[in-house]
Design an enzyme around this catalytic site. Sequence first.
Site, PDB file in Angstrom:
ATOM      1  CG  HIS A 137      25.928  47.267 -12.108  1.00 30.81           C
ATOM      2  ND1 HIS A 137      26.604  46.181 -12.614  1.00 30.81           N
ATOM      3  CD2 HIS A 137      24.929  47.537 -12.999  1.00 30.81           C
ATOM      4  CE1 HIS A 137      26.040  45.802 -13.749  1.00 30.81           C
ATOM      5  NE2 HIS A 137      25.030  46.612 -14.015  1.00 30.81           N
ATOM      6  CG  HIS A 175      25.950  49.412 -20.774  1.00 27.24           C
ATOM      7  ND1 HIS A 175      26.265  48.713 -19.625  1.00 27.24           N
ATOM      8  CD2 HIS A 175      24.802  48.860 -21.233  1.00 27.24           C
ATOM      9  CE1 HIS A 175      25.348  47.796 -19.398  1.00 27.24           C
ATOM     10  NE2 HIS A 175      24.450  47.860 -20.358  1.00 27.24           N
TER      11      HIS A 175
END
Length: 785
Positions: free
Chosen positions: A348, A393
């Site tokens: 992840h 992100h």
Amino acid sequence: MLCGGWKRSRRSPEESRVSAQVAAPLAFPPSPASSDSSTKRPGLRALKKMGLTEDEDVQAMLRGSRLLKIRSRTWHKERLYRLQEDGLSVWFQRRIPRAASKHIFFVQHIEAVREGHQSEGLRRFGGAFAPACCLTIAFKGRRKNLDLAAPTAEEAQRWVRGLAKLRARLDAMSQRERLDHWIHSYLHRADSDQDSKMSFKEIKSLLRMVNVDMNDMYAYRLFKECDHSNNERLEGAEIEAFLRRLLKRPELEEIFRRYSGEDRVLSASELLEFLEDQGEDGATLACAQQLIQTYELNETAKQHELMTLDGFMMYLLSPEGAALNVAHTCVFQDMGQPLAHYFISSSHNTYLTDSQIGGTSSTEAYIRAFAQGCRCVELDCWEGPGGEPVIYHGHTLTSKILFRDVIQAVRDHAFTSSPYPVILSLENHCGLEQQAVMARHLRSILGDMLVTQALDSQNPEELPSPEQLKGRILVKGKKLPAARSEDGRILSDREEEEEEEEEAEEALEAAEQRSRAKQISPELSALAVYCCATRLRTLDPSPGPPQSCTVGSLSERKARKFTREAGTSFVRHNTQQLTRVYPLGLRMNSANYNPQEMWNSGCQLVALNFQTPGYEMDLNTGRFLINGQCGYVLKPAYLRQLNTTFDPECPGPPRTTLAIQVLTAQQLPKLNAEKPSSIVDPLVRVEIHGVPEDCAQKETDYVLNNGFNPCWEQTLQFRLRAPELVLVRFVVEDYDTTSPNDFVGQSTLPLSSLKQGYRHIHLLSKDGASLAPATLFVHIRIQNS
């Protein structure tokens, strides 16, 4: 206890005569230290045993090189780098003096050495230096890459070649050779005046270095027993004699005596008896004879098919004698079943090297994940300047990297550690134009690696197998026609995650900044062949044939809810379709969840933050340690059967008993190398990770002030209901009365790959690096009801 009675010898007179000649035990292979030039430079003894003292590259590294360390376009600092005489470590100069341990790195912690501008750092900041003069040292764990530039191409090559030779020699060492290497490196450091002689004061320093707090009177008695010259100095053979006494393994000697009898050597038939008692399946006399030929050090004993104590110890410290079944360290499982039948190592936020708030995004993170056997990586794609998509992100301070650079890293490194398929999990936040750019980059850079259409003759109702997809790359993404939300919009990938998280985390609803709705480009949609992303909101079967090519994504909380409320239905769903589980967005520091909970229900793609060490990543490493560490592990049969009745919440009655006798530990690392008086008080905890009713942990007492050879001889027993899913985690901690215990080392192994009998457990650091020669010695017994 290890005590046992003598056995009567069953040898011929000839065997008995030979046994008397070879029975004298040694702690090491005979040392040449007293008869060659290594006496003058004892630190070079290690390199001599590695056969590298005359190597020109190693000689140049011993002299040292002034190399430029490169961190940015303007930060280029000259540092002196020099190989230590132990051959295990490299010392380097620092501008700001620090503790001695902060001025070295260890060869065994190196993941790879790359030539030229192969690292992200050198591609960005190394333009002023010729590629032939540059190299990158990549480390295991979280340590940052070391980007270097040498004055000449030849000097750079010397370091590239020299480090490669040292790593190869180190990898080829037996555990016994590593121990010999290790103790002599400390011996060299303890010899404060470097005169190749050891005073009692220096011997005491050595003992503290290797984690032993020995009574002065007892230590002096050992010292005097070896001081044959009676001059209060040990040298040459006297030092070796002291080390033999120090490294004695009484518990191994006791086991050896049980089977060897009075003449102190094992015949092939006696070794076979030991192997049978160990539970070695299919052990034969020929197997015992082969072990003698492989591990016995004494040539006379070997010729007569006898094994001495040294050969016995060599065997027990070898991979064949370890707790992990050596046959399971290569690909041994059926790789021809559908993808949904395997646990698949998954990452992840793969691009991050730190937290998801202000961490660094890097292509190196993908390279490291692939090196660890990861087969499913995440690409969080956003609109970038100049028409080029970027990965980071979103809406945070994390740095950005180009999508195309990541795809190039995938092309170059996806199959370095495993030939089996890689899944690119696209989190798509781009507009149609940059989605089309993404599709073009995927096709042009990956070429034939990329799966762009269904395989010929493949059953459309079933996923292809890892074997069929060897060397291929799959794209997980949205497929047209796109799913619509209740108001008719087409949702972006991030909105799907947020919708699920908002259901569970309503308190955050006001703080969430929802992504604007976006359509999916036909070019990108066409690449989602076998991994069509979808929301998994319900387990109710949809009409028609199963949609085997869909991948349901859900948060850890939703996965737990499915397991608790509809365990069997969730397991059945996962027999045919892939499910990807990801951490809750609340984990801002990139913390992980317990992956075992998801594996219990058959979830294949249990995505973890590989950049965050901890017990969760230890479990992931243990799960994928077997099957050649290829990133694919076949699920137990009851997680593959379409009509299974297995429920992880109600797994049935206990059917297996696991008994682990924790006997001893060897050469545990010091936790504070800069404080000689700091000695650990070790205890061992054995943890069982499996279905909820199997989860348990038990621990031994602690041993005061002994990290060198502590002894426990305590048995810990567990009753198990679903042993095929169990991971056994061995943890060593330093006991503390006033604060939490300190971590020393651990090893996590699948129960299904554990061997019974007397076994060594090789310990790893918090970052997963080897702590060799640190081991636990245990006895394992597994009984099925």
